[in-house]
Design a protein around this motif. Structure first.
Motif, mmCIF file in Angstrom:
data_model
loop_
_atom_site.group_PDB
_atom_site.id
_atom_site.type_symbol
_atom_site.label_atom_id
_atom_site.label_comp_id
_atom_site.label_asym_id
_atom_site.label_seq_id
_atom_site.Cartn_x
_atom_site.Cartn_y
_atom_site.Cartn_z
ATOM 1 N N GLU A 81 -2.210 65.232 -61.586
ATOM 2 C CA GLU A 81 -1.769 64.393 -62.697
ATOM 3 C C GLU A 81 -2.268 62.956 -62.599
ATOM 4 O OE1 GLU A 81 2.597 62.969 -62.178
ATOM 5 O OE2 GLU A 81 2.570 65.060 -61.472
ATOM 6 N N LYS A 82 -2.665 62.544 -61.402
ATOM 7 C CA LYS A 82 -3.153 61.174 -61.239
ATOM 8 C C LYS A 82 -4.091 61.118 -60.028
ATOM 9 C CE LYS A 82 -0.114 57.881 -61.887
ATOM 10 N NZ LYS A 82 0.943 56.862 -61.640
ATOM 11 N N TYR A 83 -5.147 60.319 -60.141
ATOM 12 C CA TYR A 83 -6.079 60.176 -59.025
ATOM 13 C C TYR A 83 -6.569 58.732 -58.962
ATOM 14 C CZ TYR A 83 -10.226 59.660 -61.967
ATOM 15 O OH TYR A 83 -11.157 59.170 -62.849
ATOM 16 N N ARG A 84 -7.144 58.393 -57.833
ATOM 17 C CA ARG A 84 -7.849 57.120 -57.694
ATOM 18 C C ARG A 84 -9.073 57.341 -56.808
ATOM 19 N NH1 ARG A 84 -6.063 51.212 -55.060
ATOM 20 N NH2 ARG A 84 -7.811 50.062 -55.986
ATOM 21 N N ALA A 85 -10.200 56.804 -57.239
ATOM 22 C CA ALA A 85 -11.435 56.879 -56.451
ATOM 23 C C ALA A 85 -11.787 55.480 -55.969
ATOM 24 C CB ALA A 85 -12.562 57.456 -57.298
ATOM 25 N N CYS A 86 -12.032 55.341 -54.673
ATOM 26 C CA CYS A 86 -12.365 54.040 -54.084
ATOM 27 C C CYS A 86 -13.678 54.123 -53.316
ATOM 28 C CB CYS A 86 -11.266 53.571 -53.134
ATOM 29 S SG CYS A 86 -9.701 53.180 -53.942
ATOM 30 N N ALA A 87 -14.541 53.133 -53.532
ATOM 31 C CA ALA A 87 -15.806 53.041 -52.810
ATOM 32 C C ALA A 87 -15.756 51.834 -51.888
ATOM 33 C CB ALA A 87 -16.968 52.918 -53.790
ATOM 34 N N THR A 88 -16.328 51.995 -50.689
ATOM 35 C CA THR A 88 -16.236 50.941 -49.673
ATOM 36 C C THR A 88 -17.594 50.286 -49.417
ATOM 37 O OG1 THR A 88 -16.368 52.664 -47.960
ATOM 38 C CG2 THR A 88 -14.174 51.979 -48.653
ATOM 39 N N SER A 89 -17.884 49.943 -48.189
ATOM 40 C CA SER A 89 -18.979 49.006 -47.880
ATOM 41 C C SER A 89 -20.369 49.408 -48.370
ATOM 42 C CB SER A 89 -19.024 48.713 -46.382
ATOM 43 O OG SER A 89 -19.172 49.898 -45.653
ATOM 44 N N ALA A 90 -20.742 50.688 -48.264
ATOM 45 C CA ALA A 90 -22.103 51.081 -48.667
ATOM 46 C C ALA A 90 -22.328 50.816 -50.149
ATOM 47 C CB ALA A 90 -22.355 52.548 -48.345
ATOM 48 N N MET A 91 -21.366 51.186 -50.963
ATOM 49 C CA MET A 91 -21.475 50.950 -52.407
ATOM 50 C C MET A 91 -21.321 49.468 -52.717
ATOM 51 S SD MET A 91 -21.835 52.917 -55.174
ATOM 52 C CE MET A 91 -20.904 54.427 -55.228
ATOM 53 N N ARG A 92 -20.479 48.810 -51.950
ATOM 54 C CA ARG A 92 -20.190 47.394 -52.157
ATOM 55 C C ARG A 92 -21.441 46.548 -51.919
ATOM 56 N NH1 ARG A 92 -15.555 47.295 -48.952
ATOM 57 N NH2 ARG A 92 -16.610 46.439 -47.146
ATOM 58 N N GLU A 93 -22.224 46.907 -50.918
ATOM 59 C CA GLU A 93 -23.379 46.095 -50.534
ATOM 60 C C GLU A 93 -24.685 46.513 -51.203
ATOM 61 O OE1 GLU A 93 -23.709 45.501 -46.291
ATOM 62 O OE2 GLU A 93 -21.531 45.711 -46.062
ATOM 63 N N ALA A 94 -24.692 47.676 -51.850
ATOM 64 C CA ALA A 94 -25.918 48.141 -52.517
ATOM 65 C C ALA A 94 -26.194 47.283 -53.752
ATOM 66 C CB ALA A 94 -25.769 49.604 -52.926
ATOM 67 N N SER A 95 -27.439 46.907 -53.931
ATOM 68 C CA SER A 95 -27.802 46.060 -55.082
ATOM 69 C C SER A 95 -27.553 46.770 -56.406
ATOM 70 C CB SER A 95 -29.275 45.640 -54.985
ATOM 71 O OG SER A 95 -30.124 46.774 -54.981
ATOM 72 N N ASN A 96 -27.569 48.103 -56.384
ATOM 73 C CA ASN A 96 -27.312 48.863 -57.609
ATOM 74 C C ASN A 96 -25.955 49.572 -57.563
ATOM 75 O OD1 ASN A 96 -28.045 50.713 -55.634
ATOM 76 N ND2 ASN A 96 -29.172 52.043 -57.045
ATOM 77 N N GLY A 97 -25.037 49.057 -56.729
ATOM 78 C CA GLY A 97 -23.725 49.676 -56.576
ATOM 79 C C GLY A 97 -22.930 49.720 -57.871
ATOM 80 N N LYS A 98 -22.814 48.586 -58.539
ATOM 81 C CA LYS A 98 -22.038 48.535 -59.790
ATOM 82 C C LYS A 98 -22.705 49.361 -60.883
ATOM 83 C CE LYS A 98 -19.810 44.092 -58.871
ATOM 84 N NZ LYS A 98 -19.628 42.679 -59.310
ATOM 85 N N GLU A 99 -24.023 49.319 -60.908
ATOM 86 C CA GLU A 99 -24.787 50.106 -61.885
ATOM 87 C C GLU A 99 -24.552 51.608 -61.659
ATOM 88 O OE1 GLU A 99 -29.330 51.527 -61.793
ATOM 89 O OE2 GLU A 99 -29.100 49.347 -61.794
ATOM 90 N N THR A 100 -24.512 52.018 -60.379
ATOM 91 C CA THR A 100 -24.268 53.423 -60.037
ATOM 92 C C THR A 100 -22.868 53.850 -60.448
ATOM 93 O OG1 THR A 100 -25.798 53.284 -58.168
ATOM 94 C CG2 THR A 100 -24.199 55.084 -58.129
ATOM 95 N N ILE A 101 -21.890 52.989 -60.219
ATOM 96 C CA ILE A 101 -20.506 53.274 -60.603
ATOM 97 C C ILE A 101 -20.392 53.468 -62.116
ATOM 98 C CG2 ILE A 101 -18.226 52.180 -60.841
ATOM 99 C CD1 ILE A 101 -18.606 51.115 -57.999
ATOM 100 N N GLU A 102 -21.076 52.626 -62.870
ATOM 101 C CA GLU A 102 -21.061 52.721 -64.329
ATOM 102 C C GLU A 102 -21.709 54.018 -64.801
ATOM 103 O OE1 GLU A 102 -20.067 51.980 -68.077
ATOM 104 O OE2 GLU A 102 -19.444 50.743 -66.361
ATOM 105 N N GLU A 103 -22.814 54.387 -64.169
ATOM 106 C CA GLU A 103 -23.515 55.625 -64.541
ATOM 107 C C GLU A 103 -22.661 56.862 -64.233
ATOM 108 O OE1 GLU A 103 -27.832 57.777 -63.679
ATOM 109 O OE2 GLU A 103 -27.566 55.634 -63.263
ATOM 110 N N ILE A 104 -21.955 56.817 -63.084
ATOM 111 C CA ILE A 104 -21.069 57.926 -62.728
ATOM 112 C C ILE A 104 -19.941 58.061 -63.750
ATOM 113 C CG2 ILE A 104 -19.342 58.682 -61.024
ATOM 114 C CD1 ILE A 104 -21.236 57.548 -58.857
ATOM 115 N N LEU A 105 -19.388 56.930 -64.168
ATOM 116 C CA LEU A 105 -18.317 56.948 -65.171
ATOM 117 C C LEU A 105 -18.808 57.568 -66.478
ATOM 118 C CD1 LEU A 105 -15.475 56.140 -66.146
ATOM 119 C CD2 LEU A 105 -16.394 53.872 -66.688
#
Length: 296
Positions: A81-105
């Motif tokens: 009924e409810k979930y949360r997905a959290c990304a840590t250092s590898a995604m945080r430090e990748a230059s395309n981390g936010k872009e990847t998160i948006e594409e996954i969404l």
């Protein structure tokens, strides 16, 4: 009256990605019980991209999309009924981390929160440690991940200080240029924040220390000594990667990172003069489930 809720946590780490599905059993007048229903771990090593090239590769981006689609199906099958997905250092430090998160969404509908080291430590720390902690003792909580190590010092039941360091298993394997500086900073921080404390023990968190504890054959709740952990470290180092896989039965993506992970725990113990390490089965996924319940 008995109520059972199903929550899920997705932990996008530097060495692997995990989906934990848990039943939260709620009964009038009693503390809620958190029971693991399913755990899926996929060896997508994002840190090998980020800590070497600074960017998540197209191949691993697609693997993440496939994993999130699979996780979404599993959550639907389990009636989460409810979930949360959290990304840590590898995604945080990748230059395309936010872009990847948006594409996954856009492609999967799975929303990922990019969390910093302190938030990660706070989520993990929200898990129930009351059975382990003694109010007249002091502890250094050490959570070793693929990209970072989160430290929390607490004494008399209260948090004294916490900090995140860019020392992780995948980062060390890939010979991060800043590792010497990070080792020195961690040593200085641990000594400074524990020097006035007596009888400091370590609480270890992370897949590698859980695996070492399981291999020790110790019953739940018992500690591992510094002497044992140091001997085990020597034993592991004497074996080749192939032997750790074939003879010890370690997963291919565990057999290499377990060496630098053990080194981090040993150094933490040495720097605060801890003689033993407790290994409760807790991690970021467990903390996410707990916070989902508390915030519901």
């Amino acid at each position: 009256m008995l109520i059972i809720k199903k929550y899920a946590a997705i932990d996008i780490g530097s060495n692997a990605i995990r989906l934990l599905i848990s039943n939260v059993i709620i009964k009038n007048g009693e503390e809620p019980q958190f029971k693991k229903s399913s755990l899926v771990r996929v060896p997508i090593r994002l840190g090998a991209d980020t800590f070497v090239n600074g960017i998540i590769s197209s191949k691993n981006k697609q693997r993440m999309i496939d994993a999130m689609n699979a996780f979404k199906l599993l959550m639907n099958i389990h009636n989460v009924e409810k979930y949360r997905a959290c990304a840590t250092s590898a995604m945080r430090e990748a230059s395309n981390g936010k872009e990847t998160i948006e594409e996954i969404l856009q492609q999967t509908g799975v929303k990922i929160d990019l969390i910093d080291g302190q938030t990660e430590a706070a989520i993990i720390f929200s898990t129930d440690l009351t059975e382990l902690i003694k109010n007249d003792h002091s502890y250094l909580y050490v959570d070793v991940g693929g990209g970072s190590t989160e430290l929390t010092v607490f004494s008399n039941g209260e948090i004294i200080n916490s900090k995140s360091f860019k020392l992780g298993t995948v980062r060390l394997l890939n010979k991060d240029k800043s590792k010497n500086e990070q080792w020195k900073s961690m040593e200085k921080w641990i000594k400074k924040n524990t020097k006035k404390l007596k009888r400091v023990s370590i609480i270890g968190s992370g897949g590698n220390i859980n695996k070492i504890y399981k291999m020790s054959g110790k019953p739940p709740g018992k500690s591992l000594s510094f002497i044992y952990l140091n001997a085990h470290y020597t034993f592991l180092r004497q074996m080749s990667y192939e032997e750790r896989v074939s003879e010890l039965g370690l997963n291919a993506d565990r057999a290499d990172v377990i060496i630098p992970a053990t080194k981090i725990y040993l150094n933490a113990m040495k720097w605060c003069d801890a003689k033993k390490i407790f290994v409760p089965k807790i991690g970021l996924s467990d903390g996410i489930i707990k916070t989902l319940y508390l915030n519901s």
